[in-house]
Design an enzyme around this catalytic site. Structure first.
Site, PDB file in Angstrom:
ATOM      1  N   GLU A  87      19.505  -4.400  32.145  1.00  8.74           N
ATOM      2  CA  GLU A  87      18.211  -4.622  31.488  1.00  8.74           C
ATOM      3  C   GLU A  87      17.325  -5.465  32.406  1.00  8.74           C
ATOM      4  OE1 GLU A  87      18.295  -5.858  27.392  1.00  8.74           O
ATOM      5  OE2 GLU A  87      16.554  -7.161  27.709  1.00  8.74           O
TER       6      GLU A  87
ATOM      7  N   SER B  30      19.585 -11.138  28.001  1.00 11.76           N
ATOM      8  CA  SER B  30      20.629 -10.100  28.094  1.00 11.76           C
ATOM      9  C   SER B  30      20.562  -9.411  29.445  1.00 11.76           C
ATOM     10  CB  SER B  30      20.420  -9.036  27.007  1.00 11.76           C
ATOM     11  OG  SER B  30      20.452  -9.645  25.749  1.00 11.76           O
TER      12      SER B  30
HETATM   13  C1  LIG Z   1      16.598 -17.189  27.437  1.00 12.59           C
HETATM   14  C2  LIG Z   1      16.025 -15.800  27.444  1.00 12.59           C
HETATM   15  C3  LIG Z   1      16.000 -15.047  26.280  1.00 12.59           C
HETATM   16  C4  LIG Z   1      15.456 -13.749  26.275  1.00 12.59           C
HETATM   17  N1  LIG Z   1      15.439 -13.037  25.102  1.00 12.59           N
HETATM   18  C5  LIG Z   1      14.889 -11.798  25.095  1.00 12.59           C
HETATM   19  C6  LIG Z   1      14.833 -11.039  23.878  1.00 12.59           C
HETATM   20  O1  LIG Z   1      15.220 -11.497  22.812  1.00 12.59           O
HETATM   21  N2  LIG Z   1      14.294  -9.795  23.931  1.00 12.59           N
HETATM   22  C7  LIG Z   1      13.814  -9.263  25.101  1.00 12.59           C
HETATM   23  O2  LIG Z   1      13.312  -8.135  25.089  1.00 12.59           O
HETATM   24  N3  LIG Z   1      13.855  -9.952  26.256  1.00 12.59           N
HETATM   25  C8  LIG Z   1      14.366 -11.201  26.278  1.00 12.59           C
HETATM   26  N4  LIG Z   1      14.406 -11.914  27.456  1.00 12.59           N
HETATM   27  C9  LIG Z   1      13.897 -11.327  28.689  1.00 12.59           C
HETATM   28  C10 LIG Z   1      12.402 -11.636  28.921  1.00 12.59           C
HETATM   29  O3  LIG Z   1      12.011 -12.799  28.217  1.00 12.59           O
HETATM   30  C11 LIG Z   1      11.534 -10.485  28.459  1.00 12.59           C
HETATM   31  O4  LIG Z   1      11.948  -9.272  29.027  1.00 12.59           O
HETATM   32  C12 LIG Z   1      10.064 -10.716  28.808  1.00 12.59           C
HETATM   33  O5  LIG Z   1       9.293  -9.778  28.104  1.00 12.59           O
HETATM   34  C13 LIG Z   1       9.786 -10.592  30.298  1.00 12.59           C
HETATM   35  O6  LIG Z   1       8.433 -10.949  30.486  1.00 12.59           O
HETATM   36  P1  LIG Z   1       7.944 -11.693  31.789  1.00 12.59           P
HETATM   37  O7  LIG Z   1       6.498 -11.957  31.617  1.00 12.59           O
HETATM   38  O8  LIG Z   1       8.802 -12.831  32.107  1.00 12.59           O
HETATM   39  O9  LIG Z   1       8.130 -10.523  32.860  1.00 12.59           O
HETATM   40  P2  LIG Z   1       8.724 -10.645  34.350  1.00 12.59           P
HETATM   41  O10 LIG Z   1      10.169 -10.966  34.252  1.00 12.59           O
HETATM   42  O11 LIG Z   1       7.878 -11.499  35.188  1.00 12.59           O
HETATM   43  O12 LIG Z   1       8.559  -9.124  34.809  1.00 12.59           O
HETATM   44  C14 LIG Z   1       9.252  -8.077  34.197  1.00 12.59           C
HETATM   45  C15 LIG Z   1       8.632  -6.753  34.653  1.00 12.59           C
HETATM   46  O13 LIG Z   1       7.318  -6.640  34.107  1.00 12.59           O
HETATM   47  C16 LIG Z   1       6.364  -6.432  35.144  1.00 12.59           C
HETATM   48  N5  LIG Z   1       5.145  -7.152  34.759  1.00 12.59           N
HETATM   49  C17 LIG Z   1       5.058  -8.427  34.294  1.00 12.59           C
HETATM   50  N6  LIG Z   1       3.786  -8.735  34.011  1.00 12.59           N
HETATM   51  C18 LIG Z   1       3.041  -7.648  34.313  1.00 12.59           C
HETATM   52  C19 LIG Z   1       1.639  -7.343  34.270  1.00 12.59           C
HETATM   53  N7  LIG Z   1       0.718  -8.227  33.852  1.00 12.59           N
HETATM   54  N8  LIG Z   1       1.238  -6.118  34.662  1.00 12.59           N
HETATM   55  C20 LIG Z   1       2.138  -5.206  35.088  1.00 12.59           C
HETATM   56  N9  LIG Z   1       3.459  -5.426  35.169  1.00 12.59           N
HETATM   57  C21 LIG Z   1       3.907  -6.635  34.783  1.00 12.59           C
HETATM   58  C22 LIG Z   1       7.011  -7.020  36.407  1.00 12.59           C
HETATM   59  O14 LIG Z   1       6.473  -6.432  37.587  1.00 12.59           O
HETATM   60  C23 LIG Z   1       8.472  -6.659  36.182  1.00 12.59           C
HETATM   61  O15 LIG Z   1       8.722  -5.342  36.591  1.00 12.59           O
HETATM   62  C24 LIG Z   1      14.931 -13.215  27.472  1.00 12.59           C
HETATM   63  C25 LIG Z   1      14.940 -13.982  28.644  1.00 12.59           C
HETATM   64  C26 LIG Z   1      15.456 -15.265  28.639  1.00 12.59           C
HETATM   65  C27 LIG Z   1      15.431 -16.085  29.898  1.00 12.59           C
END
Ligand SMILES: Cc1cc2nc3c(=O)[nH]c(=O)nc-3n(C[C@H](O)[C@H](O)[C@H](O)COP(=O)(O)OP(=O)(O)OC[C@H]3O[C@@H](n4cnc5c(N)ncnc54)[C@H](O)[C@@H]3O)c2cc1C
Length: 294
Positions: A282, A210
């Site tokens: 978001e 989203s």
């Molecule tokens: C197909 C698809 C479906 C999705 N569905 C959902 C859903 O249903 N619900 C939802 O909430 N989200 C959803 N998302 C978004 C995403 O999956 C989530 O927000 C997820 O939690 C992001 O985690 P990430 O590890 O990829 O973080 P990143 O995208 O790498 O980072 C996000 C933020 O977190 C910080 N961060 C990451 N790791 C750390 C760490 N270890 N320490 C400190 N800061 C950190 C980063 O600096 C950044 O600011 C979806 C995404 C996709 C592609």
């Protein structure tokens, strides 16, 4: 950075570092300390599933946490290193007959990012099962590094909100309180969520899920508002509002980060003009952006 993000866009980082294995805490402590002493910006990367990294890329250091993985368990309490893929964490809980994380099955990203975002889906959010989070952060007094466990207080978490968004620590690990549950039941629920995501087209094209937050004030999901304005399929360059969902933007193959941002801005403007509602992104914009024209 296109290689490290779900959207598959983003220029280079000056320095990309992925420490792997047990050296992670010691190595990252040294890196955080030196980066701060030298005034070098440092961006923490989880699974890259919620990011749009600019075409110019990220100045300074990108600390990729995906080499810090694993699960340890003590009865119904499981501890995951921050770089563990969310889906692997859900599997690890299922293998042990522990329920409580099924709602996250199939969600891209890593545990650290899921805690940072307080990711949510299917009526549940990460903080519902989170017990405590291990972080490393600089002391505001003298800049020294403190490694502490922060208990999860429900009042500190909210809709897509965690206390770590204000503090910007490095999340090292998270501990979840789970419950014994029959493995077939856990697996059935996980399979349902994965199937639902597949049916909703989550994996069809690169995206970040989203793009805008929902708000109670709108009286309906943000995706529905965008749908009702006829914006499904609307595109800017290689970025397109998913033809099947108003709140997902997809990279149809050759999108730039600038295309995605421009499309989001146009969609938000059309919504504001038509309804008066102000959409809040978001997804997170990382790196260097030229905002002189916006
Ligand atoms: C197909 C698809 C479906 C999705 N569905 C959902 C859903 O249903 N619900 C939802 O909430 N989200 C959803 N998302 C978004 C995403 O999956 C989530 O927000 C997820 O939690 C992001 O985690 P990430 O590890 O990829 O973080 P990143 O995208 O790498 O980072 C996000 C933020 O977190 C910080 N961060 C990451 N790791 C750390 C760490 N270890 N320490 C400190 N800061 C950190 C980063 O600096 C950044 O600011 C979806 C995404 C996709 C592609």
């Amino acid at each position: 950075m296109a290689a490290h993000t779900a959207f598959k866009v983003g220029g280079p980082a000056d320095l990309w570092v992925r420490p792997r294995g047990d050296c992670f805490p010691g190595f990252t402590a040294a890196l955080l300390f030196e980066a701060r002493s030298l005034g070098i910006p440092l961006f923490i990367l989880g699974g890259g599933a919620n990011l749009v990294v600019s075409d110019a890329g990220i100045r300074g250091i990108v600390l990729d946490t995906s080499g810090w993985t694993g699960c340890t368990g003590d009865g119904p309490v499981l501890r995951f290193r921050a770089g563990t893929a969310v889906d692997d964490a859900v599997e690890a809980a299922a293998e042990r007959g522990l329920g409580g994380l099924e709602f996250l099955a199939g969600m891209p990203g890593a545990i650290g990012g899921a805690v940072w975002m307080n990711a949510r889906c299917y009526g549940r959010q990460v903080s519902d099962a989170l017990l405590r989070t291990e972080i490393v952060e600089h002391s505001p007094l003298d800049g020294s590094l403190n490694r502490v466990w922060v208990p999860c207080k429900s009042e500190d978490f909210g809709y897509k909100r965690s206390p770590f968004q204000k503090r910007s620590p490095l999340i090292l690990a998270a501990e979840f309180g789970l419950e014994k549950r029959a493995v077939p039941e856990i697996r059935r629920e996980m399979a349902e969520h994965r199937r639902d995501r597949e049916e909703k087209g989550h994996y069809r094209y690169p995206s970040a899920g989203s793009v805008f937050k929902n708000s109670r004030e709108f009286g309906k999901p943000t995706g529905k508002i965008i749908d009702e304005l006829g914006l499904r399929g609307y595109s800017v360059g290689g970025a397109q509002v998913a033809p099947w969902h108003g709140n997902i933007i997809i990279n149809t193959g050759n999108a730039t980060a600038a295309d995605i941002r421009e499309l989001m801005e146009q969609a938000a403007e059309k919504v504001r003009d038509a309804t008066g509602f102000v959409l809040e992104p978001e997804i997170i914009f990382a790196g260097e952006w030229d905002l002189s024209n916006t």
